[in-house]
Write an enzyme that holds these catalytic residues in place. Structure first.
Site, PDB file in Angstrom:
ATOM      1  N   GLY A 194       0.988  -1.218  -0.124  1.00  0.00           N
ATOM      2  CA  GLY A 194      -0.273  -0.070   0.031  1.00  0.00           C
ATOM      3  C   GLY A 194       0.864   1.277   0.085  1.00  0.00           C
ATOM      4  CB  ILE A 238       5.049   0.453   2.916  1.00  0.00           C
ATOM      5  CG1 ILE A 238       4.025   0.252   4.082  1.00  0.00           C
ATOM      6  CG2 ILE A 238       6.479   0.468   3.449  1.00  0.00           C
ATOM      7  CD1 ILE A 238       3.988  -1.198   4.501  1.00  0.00           C
ATOM      8  N   GLY A 247     -15.442  -3.708   7.850  1.00  0.00           N
ATOM      9  CA  GLY A 247     -14.784  -3.499   6.621  1.00  0.00           C
ATOM     10  C   GLY A 247     -13.518  -3.589   6.118  1.00  0.00           C
ATOM     11  CG  ASP A 252      -3.249  -9.372  -0.931  1.00  0.00           C
ATOM     12  OD1 ASP A 252      -3.856  -8.828  -1.778  1.00  0.00           O
ATOM     13  OD2 ASP A 252      -2.621  -9.004   0.078  1.00  0.00           O
ATOM     14  CE  LYS A 299      -0.640  -6.686  -1.378  1.00  0.00           C
ATOM     15  NZ  LYS A 299      -1.485  -6.698   0.007  1.00  0.00           N
TER      16      LYS A 299
END
Lengths: 429, 429
Positions: free
Chosen positions: B136, B138, B189, B203, B207
């Site tokens: 994200g 970083i 959420g 995920d 990455k």
């Protein structure tokens, strides 16, 4: 860079210089592959070219004449690793004026002569890079300047001195006294023979000046902010805060924007143990950057040492090779910083430790003084043993104005029943 | 870039797209100041241009025709934020072929079609940047690629999925069951309605593919390595390891070079509580990079979310403006990686939990099987209460070969006195 072959000249063949030579010895193929062209370490200048530095140097590379680097038409990038103000500054200016890019790890020089160095680089259309000057091997200045460039920076704070962090870690783990740990650190080579620069916060202050300029666009000379070291800290302070309050003690450099003012300071700080910085131990460094969109980012690694620092120095060289025309490092930021706030204006929680005679009325007097200066008490701990004449009193305040706290401490100090120096430590929330 | 004014087109006006618009609304002056030229968000394309995204958009900016971005001669940089494989891939290829730089946060697409995307970018002499695709907000890919470029990378490992880390943190703090925390995360959420992608490690795997390619020069498709999620973890495992063994449980992506082989895997992992990664909690991400000179570096921040991801996207745009010709992102590295090791070849310590009838001889049988497969036991814990028919047995092994451990587990599973599934968790040392 357009050239097919890049020649780098190194000035200063000390510890970090030897690290740079070591990187070229071991990883030159990698550097050239990444750069897409041959990258050579072409010259190494030092007054002493006979001492064994523990690394191989090709014959003909070494010279004791610095001008074989600075005035050499074949050299594209000059690495300055001699440190200190002079002759480092003269050498760097000469390199820049000879249209050579400069890479330096010299935080003292850059923090002090920022404007002149940046101007001369710009006038000559070359770059000066200094990633290694703050946080050693940690990629820190580039992320602040580039990766986070979409953000208005709100605060920058962190552990920027490995020697001080090593000492505080050992004091916390072993309950040892400051002077004993300092001696151990000196024996292990983690502290200098004269440790003043590290333990009194000056090294952290120089790094904070550089971070502050990059993050907030504001250059603040060291004499304009509060810098306080760790030499008065006792293991009792650390132990009590750790066990009773849930805090770790760290020497922090802190710069943050409050409205349009900049608050900048260096001092020992209690941090909640839930904060990631409180888990940064030993000689490691870590810096927290908070941006208005990215939120908090922490960058962690070895803030000093031969190899880590050399990694940042050579990384800067590659960055220059890739982006010869990049100017972001000197770019202005829309900081809107007007004033630098005096530490008296700081709003903080405080840890106050004092020593008082165990007599009726002492606490009444102390709490009266605090109250008079609008300082409210979050907790108060008096832990004497029966028969003690003097007992330690530890007060944690709610958020208060430092100017008021200082006035209160002065008055408490004047109470006839209060002895020894009062210890004041700021608490980060 | 040479032009005085840069126009950016955004494709995909969802959550992160709205974050990008928000950055331009609030920080455009800063962006232009840093770039030294006007930086405009010139067009925003989405099929749905009527929903309220919570941010102001200037009239005329919105369009439901993607070609007003992709085929617009005034657009210099295209931001792709629609996600998924198609039509994202078609749009990106069209933008690249139209000589536009591309910024994307699309980890799935980049991890899967790396070679094609990089080749098309190179053929067209434009850049494709994707800092937001991993970690994200970083700054992670740039430091790995640039700041640490003097190093041979030895290992890359970290917490790359905020949903999984949130669930594990809550399970550890509250002792709650996986399914209960997952539901809570969905309500808040922090987890998708279909959470498979996050909790089963896919995920993290995507990455890790990107990090692995950048760090080791080796592209490894997901089907070629071990990917395991956290859905079988119980609070008992976490609690026992925390209190009795001093470990935290994290879902890690791990890639490391062993001699000339690459070891790459995603799985829940016990980490010593003294390791900084074990203090990375909630939705935060952190990645450890170890280089041969810099040593360990950790980069920490928000790995997802509107604002943090948008920060990385806009940061990439500025980086392109500064360094239009930079090619380091696709540069080869001197990785000398030959083989990708199968997880059977892994050498690790293991946590093994099984459930057995409390009868004489069970432990004898189990320890015999472990011994036969050259697995030595560091500790064994059997914690039944009097009268229990079935008791949990927890075994910590010394370093062993995973292939052997799997064979032993199969044999133990066949013992008539062993019930339920055997849980195997790798331990990072």
């Amino acid at each position: 860079m357009e050239k097919d072959e890049i020649n780098i000249g190194l000035v200063g063949f000390g510890t970090i210089g030897a690290g740079v030579v070591d990187i070229f010895n071991k990883n030159q193929a990698l550097l050239s592959l990444k750069a897409g062209k041959t990258v050579n370490l072409a010259k190494v200048a030092d007054l002493d070219i006979t001492s064994d530095r523990g690394v191989k140097v090709a014959p003909g590379l070494l010279t004791d004449d610095v001008n074989e680097v600075l005035e050499n038409d074949d050299i594209d990038i000059v690495i300055e690793l001699i440190g200190g103000y002079e002759p480092a500054k003269t050498f760097i200016l000469k390199a820049l004026n000879n249209k050579k890019h400069v890479v330096s790890a010299n935080k003292a020089l850059i923090a002090k002569h920022w404007e002149e160095l940046m101007n001369v680089a710009e006038e000559n259309d070359v770059r000066i890079s200094f990633e290694a000057s703050v946080g050693g091997g940690i990629p820190l200045l580039a992320p602040l300047n580039e990766g986070l460039s979409a953000n208005k920076i709100e605060s920058i704070y962190g552990i920027m001195n490995g020697t001080a962090n090593y000492i505080l870690t050992k004091m916390s783990e072993e309950g040892s006294e400051f002077n004993d740990v300092l001696k151990e650190a000196q024996d292990k080579g983690y502290a200098e023979a004269d440790p003043t620069f590290d333990i009194e916060g000056h090294d952290t202050a120089q790094k904070l000046i550089i971070l502050s300029k990059l993050g907030f666009g504001k250059y603040v000379p060291q004499e304009n902010f509060h810098v306080e070291g760790i030499s008065k800290i006792t293991p009792k302070d650390i132990e009590f805060a750790k066990n009773e309050l849930g805090y770790s003690l760290k020497l922090l450099g802190i710069a943050r924007k409050i409205n349009n003012d900049l608050e900048i300071r260096v001092h020992p700080t209690f941090i909640p143990q839930t904060h990631l910085l409180s888990s940064v131990n030993d000689v490691f460094n870590a810096v927290y950057l908070v941006g208005d969109f990215v939120g908090p980012v922490m960058l962690y690694g070895q803030g000093a040492g031969r190899n880590a620092t050399a990694s940042a120095v050579v990384g800067d060289c590659l960055d220059i090779i890739f982006n010869e025309n990049k100017r972001i490092s000197y770019g202005p930021v829309d900081s809107q910083v007007n004033n630098v706030r005096h530490v008296h204006e700081l709003d903080s929680k405080y840890y106050i430790r004092l020593s008082a005679f165990d007599k009726p009325g002492v606490l009444y007097e102390i709490s009266g003084i605090l109250s008079k200066h609008s300082i409210s008490i979050e907790s108060l701990n008096q832990k004497g043993n029966k028969g003690d004449i003097q007992v330690p009193i530890i007060i944690i305040t709610h958020t208060a104005k430092e100017g008021n706290v200082n006035k209160a401490i002065e008055e408490i100090n004047n109470l006839s029943d209060v002895r020894d120096e009062i210890i004041l430590i700021r608490i980060l929330e």
